[in-house]
Structure formats: structure tokens, C-alpha cells
Design an enzyme around this catalytic site. Structure first.
Site, PDB file in Angstrom:
ATOM      1  CD  GLN A   1      -2.577  -1.077   2.826  1.00 31.94           C
ATOM      2  OE1 GLN A   1      -3.399  -0.592   2.864  1.00 31.94           O
ATOM      3  NE2 GLN A   1      -1.987  -1.914   3.688  1.00 31.94           N
TER       4      GLN A   1
ATOM      5  CB  ILE B   1       3.099   6.111  -2.372  1.00 30.57           C
ATOM      6  CG1 ILE B   1       3.001   7.049  -1.251  1.00 30.57           C
ATOM      7  CG2 ILE B   1       1.503   5.686  -2.515  1.00 30.57           C
ATOM      8  CD1 ILE B   1       2.661   8.527  -1.433  1.00 30.57           C
TER       9      ILE B   1
ATOM     10  CG  HIS C   1      -3.012   2.490  -1.892  1.00 29.25           C
ATOM     11  ND1 HIS C   1      -3.028   2.322  -0.412  1.00 29.25           N
ATOM     12  CD2 HIS C   1      -4.082   1.974  -2.126  1.00 29.25           C
ATOM     13  CE1 HIS C   1      -4.297   1.788  -0.022  1.00 29.25           C
ATOM     14  NE2 HIS C   1      -4.885   1.483  -1.176  1.00 29.25           N
TER      15      HIS C   1
ATOM     16  N   GLY D   1       2.578  -4.396   8.840  1.00 29.38           N
ATOM     17  CA  GLY D   1       2.829  -3.121   9.354  1.00 29.38           C
ATOM     18  C   GLY D   1       1.667  -2.352   8.743  1.00 29.38           C
TER      19      GLY D   1
HETATM   20  C1  BJW Z   1       4.340  -0.703  12.985  1.00 26.31           C
HETATM   21  C2  BJW Z   1       5.350  -0.289  13.133  1.00 26.31           C
HETATM   22  C3  BJW Z   1       6.821  -0.588  13.301  1.00 26.31           C
HETATM   23  C4  BJW Z   1       3.968   1.372  13.559  1.00 26.31           C
HETATM   24  N1  BJW Z   1       6.904  -2.118  12.692  1.00 26.31           N
HETATM   25  N2  BJW Z   1       4.648  -2.123  12.670  1.00 26.31           N
HETATM   26  C5  BJW Z   1     -16.749   2.183   4.421  1.00 26.31           C
HETATM   27  C6  BJW Z   1     -16.326   0.773   4.652  1.00 26.31           C
HETATM   28  C7  BJW Z   1     -15.529   0.260   3.977  1.00 26.31           C
HETATM   29  C8  BJW Z   1     -14.795   1.006   2.986  1.00 26.31           C
HETATM   30  C9  BJW Z   1     -15.231   2.332   2.679  1.00 26.31           C
HETATM   31  C10 BJW Z   1     -16.081   2.853   3.449  1.00 26.31           C
HETATM   32  N3  BJW Z   1     -16.299   4.382   2.944  1.00 26.31           N
HETATM   33  C11 BJW Z   1     -15.267   4.528   2.064  1.00 26.31           C
HETATM   34  C12 BJW Z   1     -14.566   3.125   2.084  1.00 26.31           C
HETATM   35  C13 BJW Z   1     -13.442   3.091   1.149  1.00 26.31           C
HETATM   36  C14 BJW Z   1     -12.191   3.701   1.470  1.00 26.31           C
HETATM   37  C15 BJW Z   1     -12.015   3.181   2.620  1.00 26.31           C
HETATM   38  O1  BJW Z   1     -11.417   2.301   2.896  1.00 26.31           O
HETATM   39  N4  BJW Z   1     -12.264   4.100   3.587  1.00 26.31           N
HETATM   40  C16 BJW Z   1     -12.028   3.626   5.147  1.00 26.31           C
HETATM   41  C17 BJW Z   1     -11.178   4.878   5.535  1.00 26.31           C
HETATM   42  C18 BJW Z   1     -13.102   3.451   5.664  1.00 26.31           C
HETATM   43  N5  BJW Z   1     -11.334   3.260   0.218  1.00 26.31           N
HETATM   44  C19 BJW Z   1     -10.983   3.764  -0.724  1.00 26.31           C
HETATM   45  O2  BJW Z   1     -11.629   4.626  -1.161  1.00 26.31           O
HETATM   46  C20 BJW Z   1     -10.077   3.241  -1.719  1.00 26.31           C
HETATM   47  N6  BJW Z   1     -10.726   2.974  -2.891  1.00 26.31           N
HETATM   48  C21 BJW Z   1     -11.891   1.948  -3.061  1.00 26.31           C
HETATM   49  O3  BJW Z   1     -12.373   1.601  -2.247  1.00 26.31           O
HETATM   50  O4  BJW Z   1     -12.128   2.029  -4.488  1.00 26.31           O
HETATM   51  C22 BJW Z   1     -13.285   1.188  -4.660  1.00 26.31           C
HETATM   52  C23 BJW Z   1     -14.315   2.228  -5.445  1.00 26.31           C
HETATM   53  C24 BJW Z   1     -13.917   3.500  -5.938  1.00 26.31           C
HETATM   54  C25 BJW Z   1     -14.718   4.159  -6.803  1.00 26.31           C
HETATM   55  C26 BJW Z   1     -15.960   3.832  -6.803  1.00 26.31           C
HETATM   56  C27 BJW Z   1     -16.665   2.516  -6.414  1.00 26.31           C
HETATM   57  C28 BJW Z   1     -15.582   1.644  -5.568  1.00 26.31           C
HETATM   58  C29 BJW Z   1      -8.866   3.708  -1.852  1.00 26.31           C
HETATM   59  C30 BJW Z   1      -7.924   3.989  -0.638  1.00 26.31           C
HETATM   60  C31 BJW Z   1      -6.866   4.823  -1.071  1.00 26.31           C
HETATM   61  C32 BJW Z   1      -6.040   5.020   0.471  1.00 26.31           C
HETATM   62  N7  BJW Z   1      -5.057   5.981  -0.030  1.00 26.31           N
HETATM   63  C33 BJW Z   1      -4.051   6.127   0.983  1.00 26.31           C
HETATM   64  C34 BJW Z   1      -3.296   7.533   0.543  1.00 26.31           C
HETATM   65  C35 BJW Z   1      -2.279   7.034  -0.526  1.00 26.31           C
HETATM   66  C36 BJW Z   1      -1.107   8.190  -1.028  1.00 26.31           C
HETATM   67  C37 BJW Z   1      -0.703   8.731   0.097  1.00 26.31           C
HETATM   68  O5  BJW Z   1       0.569   7.991   0.798  1.00 26.31           O
HETATM   69  O6  BJW Z   1      -0.756   9.914   0.538  1.00 26.31           O
HETATM   70  O7  BJW Z   1      -3.237   5.214   1.386  1.00 26.31           O
HETATM   71  S1  BJW Z   1      -4.728   6.766   2.693  1.00 26.31           S
HETATM   72  C38 BJW Z   1      -3.474   5.896   3.458  1.00 26.31           C
HETATM   73  O8  BJW Z   1      -3.879   4.876   4.069  1.00 26.31           O
HETATM   74  C39 BJW Z   1      -2.329   5.295   2.495  1.00 26.31           C
HETATM   75  C40 BJW Z   1      -2.238   3.907   2.940  1.00 26.31           C
HETATM   76  O9  BJW Z   1      -1.583   3.166   2.003  1.00 26.31           O
HETATM   77  C41 BJW Z   1      -3.408   3.367   3.570  1.00 26.31           C
HETATM   78  C42 BJW Z   1      -3.296   2.461   4.364  1.00 26.31           C
HETATM   79  O10 BJW Z   1      -2.502   2.825   5.897  1.00 26.31           O
HETATM   80  P1  BJW Z   1      -1.530   2.050   6.441  1.00 26.31           P
HETATM   81  O11 BJW Z   1      -0.359   1.684   5.669  1.00 26.31           O
HETATM   82  O12 BJW Z   1      -2.406   0.617   7.137  1.00 26.31           O
HETATM   83  O13 BJW Z   1      -0.765   2.691   7.538  1.00 26.31           O
HETATM   84  P2  BJW Z   1      -1.447   3.019   9.229  1.00 26.31           P
HETATM   85  O14 BJW Z   1      -0.475   4.340   9.543  1.00 26.31           O
HETATM   86  O15 BJW Z   1      -2.904   3.173   8.929  1.00 26.31           O
HETATM   87  O16 BJW Z   1      -0.959   1.660   9.964  1.00 26.31           O
HETATM   88  C43 BJW Z   1       0.188   1.516  10.366  1.00 26.31           C
HETATM   89  C44 BJW Z   1       0.458   0.308  11.148  1.00 26.31           C
HETATM   90  O17 BJW Z   1       1.899   0.215  11.389  1.00 26.31           O
HETATM   91  C45 BJW Z   1      -0.103   0.423  12.467  1.00 26.31           C
HETATM   92  O18 BJW Z   1      -0.858  -0.669  12.727  1.00 26.31           O
HETATM   93  C46 BJW Z   1       0.920   0.466  13.301  1.00 26.31           C
HETATM   94  O19 BJW Z   1       0.550  -0.115  14.641  1.00 26.31           O
HETATM   95  C47 BJW Z   1       1.877  -0.080  12.597  1.00 26.31           C
HETATM   96  N8  BJW Z   1       3.164   0.105  12.957  1.00 26.31           N
HETATM   97  N9  BJW Z   1       5.247   1.262  13.344  1.00 26.31           N
HETATM   98  C48 BJW Z   1       5.698  -2.544  12.586  1.00 26.31           C
HETATM   99  N10 BJW Z   1       8.112  -0.179  13.566  1.00 26.31           N
END
Ligand code: BJW
Length: 236
Positions: A91, A93, A109, A176
Site C-alpha cells: 500500500q 507509495i 496505492h 505494518g
Molecule cells: C508498525 C511499526 C513498526 C507502526 N513495525 N509495525 C466504508 C467501509 C468500507 C470501505 C469504505 C467505507 N467508506 C469508504 C470506503 C472506501 C475507502 C476506505 O477504506 N475508507 C476507510 C477509511 C473506511 N477506500 C477507498 O476509497 C479506496 N478505494 C476504493 O475503495 O475504491 C473502490 C471504489 C472506488 C470508486 C467507486 C467505487 C468503488 C482507496 C483507498 C486509498 C488510500 N490512499 C492512502 C493515501 C495514498 C497516498 C499517500 O500515501 O498519501 O493510502 S490513505 C493511507 O492509508 C495510504 C495507506 O496506503 C493506507 C493504509 O494505511 P496503512 O499502511 O495501514 O498505515 P496506518 O498508519 O494506518 O497503519 C500503520 C500500522 O503500522 C499500524 O497498525 C502501526 O501499529 C504499525 N506500525 N510502526 C511494525 N515499526
């Protein structure tokens, strides 16, 4: 993309390389609102702010201080050494997996070191800033060049390839990631449905922890190399 092991990575794997996660207390979303920088609507409303946000992060990523860590290197070693095949779906970038040597890799992503023209779809490499009034080199459209990243409401990349790989894997590992963002957070359910063994490696239990059969909690630089060693030794 046949791979016995499919690995999903998130921001936590790059944290010990000096990059911020999103939802930790010191994460990116603690300092800026998602709606202001990470949606197509934000880009349409305030491109100056959105470009500044990603330009700053791109400058941070190309800083010499940011390097792949032991977890990125361990996954690259797993890909080299494991006969059954390994696919990393990230996920993130950032480009730390490829810098560590991972080759079978999908950026669902997008990639910070690329730009895309919203008018013609041309994707180009980018290490410097994107200007708000930049003209696309391919089609000439002005102000349509944007970061090659997937914002909320946009469709993640490679979904068909990922679904096929998960359907055919025997082990699914999540590293992560908080399990807060879909569709990535739902991959573990797909893997379970396919009969795969599921493992969560994270600093703390994720939002979808109960979907995993096995859990290891700790820092990625410690638990990922240990996990890889265990797999390569043949024990699961
Ligand atoms: C460690 C550590 C160490 C720390 N060692 N571990 C309601 C229900 C379900 C879904 C949805 C909903 N409403 C909307 C949606 C869909 C939406 C969504 O999921 N929203 C939720 C917030 C509810 N999703 C989307 O919109 C996606 N598209 C989609 O669904 O398309 C379908 C569709 C489209 C159009 C029409 C119809 C259908 C797109 C999602 C795009 C996410 N984009 C981002 C930004 C990318 C660019 C950027 O970087 O700026 O992606 S958001 C951000 O979150 C980024 C990440 O990839 C993503 C995930 O985050 P990640 O990697 O999990 O990070 P953290 O910080 O959350 O977690 C880090 C973890 O590491 C923690 O647990 C720590 O404990 C741990 N950690 N240090 C090991 N040293």
C-alpha cells in the site's frame, strides 16, 4: 502471478526507515486532514495545497537518510530464496521495497516517484516537485499533472492481479498495516476463503486482527527477518 506466499505491506514497515505512518499518534493524519489532501475533490479544490503536501513527502523520500531497513531486505531475500514464489503487494507509495531488491511487487496505492496526467493518463518518473501550472509533456494539458497515487474514492491499482494471486496462495502475510483502509483490509478474508494460512506481523493488533490465524507483534525490523528465517528454514 503465481506465488505461494502473498505479502501485504503498509506504512509500518517503512517507519523505522524514517517515514511516517498515517494513523499512529505521530502519523500523517494527525497533522493534516484526509479531506484536504488525499481525495480527488481536494485536488480539484486546492491543487496548491495538495501538490505542496506530496512535493514535501517526495523530497523526504529522496533524502539520503531514508533507506530500506532490515524488514524490506528480509522480504527481498525471501523472494530470492523461496522456491514457491513470493508476491509483495504494497500500500506504500515509497520505493523502499524495490531499493531493497524486491522485484515481484505491486504498488496498489501508486508511487510517489511517479506523476500522472489526469487528462491523458501518461505516467512518468518524477524525483522533483510537480508544479501546479505544469503542462503535460505528452498532451500539453496544463494543471492536470498530479502525483501517481490512489486517493480515497479512487480505484486501487492491480486489483485483478491481486485477487488472482490471493486466490492461488497458500500463505498470506500482512505487515505494518492498521487494517483501516479497504479493499486492502479485506484481503485476509479473501485469503482465508482460498484456504491460505494467514499471518499478521505488526507493532500492535490491527483492526482486522481476528481474521488472522497467526499473530506476531513487535517492530518490523525485528519480527519480519525472524519470520523470513523461519519460512526459509522450512518451519511455519
Ligand atoms: C508498525 C511499526 C513498526 C507502526 N513495525 N509495525 C466504508 C467501509 C468500507 C470501505 C469504505 C467505507 N467508506 C469508504 C470506503 C472506501 C475507502 C476506505 O477504506 N475508507 C476507510 C477509511 C473506511 N477506500 C477507498 O476509497 C479506496 N478505494 C476504493 O475503495 O475504491 C473502490 C471504489 C472506488 C470508486 C467507486 C467505487 C468503488 C482507496 C483507498 C486509498 C488510500 N490512499 C492512502 C493515501 C495514498 C497516498 C499517500 O500515501 O498519501 O493510502 S490513505 C493511507 O492509508 C495510504 C495507506 O496506503 C493506507 C493504509 O494505511 P496503512 O499502511 O495501514 O498505515 P496506518 O498508519 O494506518 O497503519 C500503520 C500500522 O503500522 C499500524 O497498525 C502501526 O501499529 C504499525 N506500525 N510502526 C511494525 N515499526
Amino acid at each position: 502471478m503465481n506465488a505461494e506466499i502473498v505479502i501485504l505491506t503498509g506504512a509500518g514497515i517503512s517507519r523505522e526507515s524514517g517515514l511516517h505512518t498515517f494513523r499512529d499518534v505521530d502519523g500523517i493524519w494527525a497533522t493534516v486532514n484526509i479531506e484536504d489532501v488525499a481525495t480527488p475533490q481536494a485536488f480539484a479544490r486546492d491543487p496548491v495545497r495538495v501538490q505542496a503536501f506530496y512535493n514535501a513527502r517526495r523530497r523526504g523520500l529522496v533524502d539520503a537518510a531514508v533507506q530500506p531497513n532490515a524488514a524490506h531486505h528480509a522480504l527481498a531475500e525471501l523472494e530470492r530464496e523461496h522456491r514457491g514464489g513470493v508476491l509483495v503487494v504494497t500500500q506504500n507509495i515509497d520505493d523502499l521495497h524495490e531499493r531493497a531488491g524486491s522485484r515481484n511487487l505491486l504498488h496498489m496505492h501508486g508511487e510517489l516517484l511517479k506523476a500522472v496526467c489526469a487528462a491523458c493518463g501518461e505516467v512518468t518518473s518524477r524525483r522533483g516537485d510537480i508544479a501546479v501550472d505544469e503542462a503535460c509533456a505528452a498532451c500539453g494539458a496544463v494543471g492536470r499533472v498530479r502525483p501517481y497515487v490512489v486517493w480515497f474514492g479512487e480505484m486501487p491499482l492491480f486489483m485483478d492481479e491481486i485477487a488472482a494471486a490471493i486466490a492461488g496462495c497458500s500463505t498470506f502475510v500482512s505487515i505494518g498495516t492498521s487494517g483501516a483502509v479497504y479493499p486492502a483490509a479485506g484481503f485476509v478474508q479473501m485469503a482465508r476463503a482460498a484456504g491460505a494460512h494467514t499471518v499478521e506481523l505488526n507493532l500492535e493488533p490491527s483492526q482486522v486482527r481476528s481474521d488472522f490465524a497467526e499473530h506476531v507483534y513487535g517492530k518490523a525490523t525485528e519480527i519480519v527477518p525472524a519470520f523470513v528465517e523461519r519460512v526459509l528454514r522450512g518451519a511455519r
